[in-house]
Design an enzyme around this catalytic site. Structure first.
Site, PDB file in Angstrom:
ATOM      1  N   MET A 292       0.825  -1.203   0.000  1.00 20.95           N
ATOM      2  CA  MET A 292       0.000   0.000   0.000  1.00 20.95           C
ATOM      3  C   MET A 292       0.863   1.258   0.000  1.00 20.95           C
ATOM      4  O   MET A 292       0.985   1.923   1.003  1.00 20.95           O
ATOM      5  CB  MET A 292      -0.922  -0.017   1.219  1.00 20.95           C
ATOM      6  CG  MET A 292      -1.642  -1.351   1.366  1.00 20.95           C
ATOM      7  SD  MET A 292      -2.979  -1.323   2.555  1.00 20.95           S
ATOM      8  CE  MET A 292      -2.085  -1.259   4.078  1.00 20.95           C
ATOM      9  N   ASP A 293       1.417   1.590  -1.138  1.00 24.34           N
ATOM     10  CA  ASP A 293       2.355   2.691  -1.222  1.00 24.34           C
ATOM     11  C   ASP A 293       1.705   3.926  -1.828  1.00 24.34           C
ATOM     12  O   ASP A 293       0.884   3.808  -2.736  1.00 24.34           O
ATOM     13  CB  ASP A 293       3.531   2.227  -2.087  1.00 24.34           C
ATOM     14  CG  ASP A 293       4.684   3.180  -2.033  1.00 24.34           C
ATOM     15  OD1 ASP A 293       5.581   3.054  -2.880  1.00 24.34           O
ATOM     16  OD2 ASP A 293       4.705   4.057  -1.147  1.00 24.34           O
ATOM     17  N   GLY A 294       2.109   5.116  -1.350  1.00 23.26           N
ATOM     18  CA  GLY A 294       1.661   6.330  -2.015  1.00 23.26           C
ATOM     19  C   GLY A 294       0.763   7.225  -1.186  1.00 23.26           C
ATOM     20  O   GLY A 294       0.308   8.252  -1.664  1.00 23.26           O
ATOM     21  N   SER A 466       0.945  -0.373  -5.350  1.00 24.10           N
ATOM     22  CA  SER A 466       0.466   0.909  -5.856  1.00 24.10           C
ATOM     23  C   SER A 466       1.624   1.906  -5.748  1.00 24.10           C
ATOM     24  O   SER A 466       2.630   1.615  -5.113  1.00 24.10           O
ATOM     25  CB  SER A 466      -0.706   1.401  -5.005  1.00 24.10           C
ATOM     26  OG  SER A 466      -0.296   1.510  -3.675  1.00 24.10           O
TER      27      SER A 466
END
Lengths: 521, 259
Positions: A292-294, A466
């Site tokens: 779950m990046d960003g 992501s």
């Protein structure tokens, strides 16, 4: 072969299309007369927060602020010259002191944000004025409000009047007092007050009387707002809560819009279920992992204040993704929430994230206790000893509560990294071997794999990252030898239905090949 | 009773038609997706030829110093075509890559390593010498051959070495394990087993799927993974583009990625 760019392009196209549609609708609307001055009574923020289980005292008001920006944009596009927003009333000071302080702080934050926008030249067509008993506000807020008024004073375009510490009764009394003082000061004219003398001294003397008053929240009263000025106004109420107010509310009457949005939601759900039914004809991944990046880039992109703003938006994404995976019928989902490397960040930021995690876990515990989480089993994997006591206890409680549930198994991975996992697994298996006198003192692969944090789930079939980055970042490199590694440019809070569907379609295309690979092992 | 049977038959027929309908829709959806991939593949190919011909300015110079160690994962089915692998190595040498780890899961390339080293002029087998020993102006390309046995099995062998050390420790029951079980100890144990622990900066995957196919998990942690398509259709331009893109990437190691 990269699937990265096309979904970003798709949402840009979609937004562009919606803007064109909206402008077209406004052009049609403007054939008829447009109100000269619209007043909004922005009611329903707290009910919105309660409805959506938002925890913070100011959560509803933050959602309300987003509504304010949209409404001002629409009014600007329709070319309404004056807009009044009833932000905070005299009566509202009677609320709990914490809540009042929270709302004041939020107002200050938003005013400062707007001042920055104005200074950087993004607010040329907006003139902001604050009216009401500004002496009731704290010094900082008053100074900020005055600064914003100065900065936008020369602007032409939409005039927005923000009513704070306002009430009609106070306004009338204040106007009478002012006009009396002026009369006393002015020796010449007769010592009799006229209506015009009083009206000149009112806070709202700078704008014409409102042609249209829109109140959200389904209440039918004016609540001490502009009762003097609204003798000729159309008083319109809508059941939608202020944060839910949208384009169609501005154009329609109460019941139709309520029904319309219900129909729309039901339609979207049916469409979604239909798409999933089609998707399920082919093979579905047994285990999907999400990196779950960003979140932080999302917060920066949308100018959200608060260290955890991006992560809060990320949590909303988590709830949607879990819902979609449940509907599609994916048995195991892994969410990479917090890595051991992330402890290297600023201590405030780490604390903020830990607090947010605790808040969301406690929220989920409440949901579980009230029986709303029957189809979800939550497990926390990783080195839980690295978390603070409260968080660890809350995580364990949630695991106990959902242990018996059947359905989607959601594994939340915290305080994890592959290198740490491998080393810990080796240590555990060595300790077990030493303790277990019978078996020979040689480690097998199965001994090590049994002791891994992720031994509770099968290897992932599909890893979705992501944020547009191409690496695994120390996440499940051991378990992902046969996984399809999919990366998407969308930031985690932007990840939606179509991104998930696209990733699964990609998985389905390669399923046979991946199965062959697994058989070779 | 008699009335129920035809109704049941009818509803099952309707169910079958419904299933057929969904099936057709699914196939149609996949045809559309495949068409999309074909079209984007054509655009990629055109761009790649343009890059090889030097038509696109920004790819003409690459800061190759940033790429210390490259890993290439090759799919077993096409690994049988060793000539393609040799051609790829020659391209990498032309670009200026100094160190390459060639991986295929079944170890077929390892078996052909002598032939490969012979066919790529200026190539040497990479020894685990450590960075201090590598002369900075070494010409040619150092190649390492890796297979699945260097992944999990190697880690288990290293684990056994750590187990022996743990047993030999004076008070194994009381020992917290910090003297024996840390990342650096595991690194050392892997070296003892004969593994290279050098971390590749970039990994190019030549195969139908973007998957690392079992490349050593311990080394893969922060490696940029780029999917290059099938080895049969490899293009010089795409290779340049991937390496160029890598040189623009910024790593934060946890401080700024995730969440």
């Amino acid at each position: 072969m990269n699937t990265r760019e096309e979904v970003g392009e798709f949402s840009k196209l979609y937004n562009g299309f919606m803007t064109v549609m909206r402008r077209f609708i406004f052009k049609v609307l403007c054939v008829g007369p447009i109100p000269n001055h619209i007043s909004f009574i922005m009611d329903g923020n707290r009910r919105f927060a309660k409805k959506h289980n938002l925890q913070d005292l100011d959560a509803g008001h933050r959602a309300g602020f987003v509504s304010v920006t949209h409404v001002l944009q629409y009014c600007q596009e329709i070319e309404v010259p004056y807009v009044t927003l009833y932000a905070f009333g005299h009566d509202n000071f009677r609320r709990e002191p914490e809540e009042v302080k929270c709302v004041m702080d939020l107002m200050l934050e938003k005013i400062e944000l707007t001042i920055d926008q104005a200074i950087s030249g993004n607010l040329n067509k907006l003139k902001v004025i604050f009216i009401g008993d500004l002496n009731m506000l704290n010094e900082r807020l008053k100074a900020a409000a005055q600064r914003l008024m100065e900065v936008t004073e020369e602007n032409k375009g939409l005039m927005v009047v923000v009513c704070v510490a306002y009430s009609t009764s106070h306004e009338i009394v204040h106007a009478i007092r002012e006009s009396c003082v002026r009369k006393c000061g002015d020796g010449d004219s007769p010592q009799v007050l006229e209506v015009s003398d009083i009206e000149e001294c009112m806070y709202t003397s700078i704008v014409p009387d409102p042609a249209l008053v829109i109140r959200t929240g389904g209440r039918d009263r004016l609540s001490n707002f502009m009762t003097w000025q609204t003798s000729r106004s159309l008083l319109h109420t809508t059941a939608a809560l202020w944060p839910e107010l949208g384009l169609w509310h501005l154009m329609n009457t109460r019941e139709q819009v309520g029904e319309f949005s219900k129909l729309f939601n039901a339609f979207m759900t049916v469409m979604r279920r239909f798409i999933f039914k089609v998707l399920c004809v082919g093979p579905i991944p047994n285990h999907i992992s999400f990196i779950m990046d960003g979140n932080r880039r999302f917060a920066k992109k949308h100018n959200l204040q608060g260290l955890d703003a991006g992560h809060r938006a990320g949590f909303v994404s988590v709830t949607y993704v879990l819902q979609y995976c449940q509907e599609i019928g994916v048995p195991y989902v892994t969410l990479y929430a917090f890595g051991i490397d992330n402890f290297k960040r600023e201590p405030e930021e780490v604390k903020c994230m830990m607090d947010l995690m605790l808040e969301k876990i406690e929220l989920t515990i409440d949901q579980a206790i009230s029986g709303n989480l029957k189809d979800l089993k939550v497990i926390f994997a990783g080195d839980l000893n690295l978390l603070n006591e409260r968080l660890k206890v809350a995580a364990q409680r949630l695991m106990e509560l959902t242990e018996e549930n059947r359905g989607l198994v959601a594994v939340v991975i915290v305080a994890y990294s592959t290198s740490h996992e491998i080393v810990q697994a080796i240590r555990e298996s060595c300790v077990r071997k030493c303790v277990d006198g019978d078996s020979p003192l040689v480690l097998e692969m199965s001994d090590v794999e049994e002791c891994m944090y992720t031994s509770i789930v099968p290897d992932p079939d599909l890893v979705i990252r992501s944020g547009g980055i191409d690496r695994l970042s120390n996440f499940m490199t051991w378990q992902s030898s046969r996984s399809l590694l999919h990366t998407t440019a969308a930031l985690w809070p932007e990840l939606g239905l179509w991104h998930l569907v696209w990733a699964i379609l990609k998985f389905q295309r390669m399923h046979d090949y991946l199965q062959k690979k697994q058989k070779l092992d | 009773m008699d009335f129920n049977d035809p109704m049941l038959l009818l509803s099952s027929r309707i169910g079958q038609i419904g299933d057929l309908g969904f099936d057709l829709l699914w196939r149609f959806l996949h045809i559309v997706v495949s068409l999309f991939h074909i079209v984007s593949g054509i655009f990629e190919a055109i761009q790649s030829y343009a890059i090889s011909l030097g038509l696109i300015q920004k790819y003409s110079s690459i800061d190759i110093e940033k790429l210390m160690c490259l890993a290439v994962v090759v799919d077993i089915e096409v690994a049988r075509d060793v000539a393609k692998v040799v051609e790829l190595l020659q391209w990498l040498k032309t670009i200026g890559v100094k160190q390459v780890g060639l991986f295929d899961s079944q170890g077929l390339l390892k078996k052909s390593k002598d032939m490969i080293l012979e066919m790529v002029p200026g190539s040497v087998l990479l020894q685990e010498t450590g960075e201090k020993d590598t002369p900075p102006d070494r010409k040619g390309i150092a190649i390492e051959f890796i297979s699945s046995s260097d992944n999990k099995e190697a880690v288990v062998k290293a684990a056994n070495i750590l187990l022996q050390r743990h047993l030999k420790a004076s008070h194994p029951e009381k020992d917290e394990g910090d003297n024996v079980f840390t990342e650096s100890h595991l690194n050392e144990a892997l070296r003892v087993v004969g593994e290279n622990v050098h971390v590749p900066d970039l990994m190019l995957v030549y195969g139908p799927v973007r998957s690392h196919l079992g490349f050593p998990a311990w080394r893969l942690r922060y490696t940029e993974i780029v999917h290059m398509g099938s080895l049969k259709y490899m293009r010089y331009g795409s290779l340049l583009k991937a390496i160029h893109k890598f040189t623009g990437v910024r790593q934060n190691y946890g401080k700024s990625f995730l969440l």
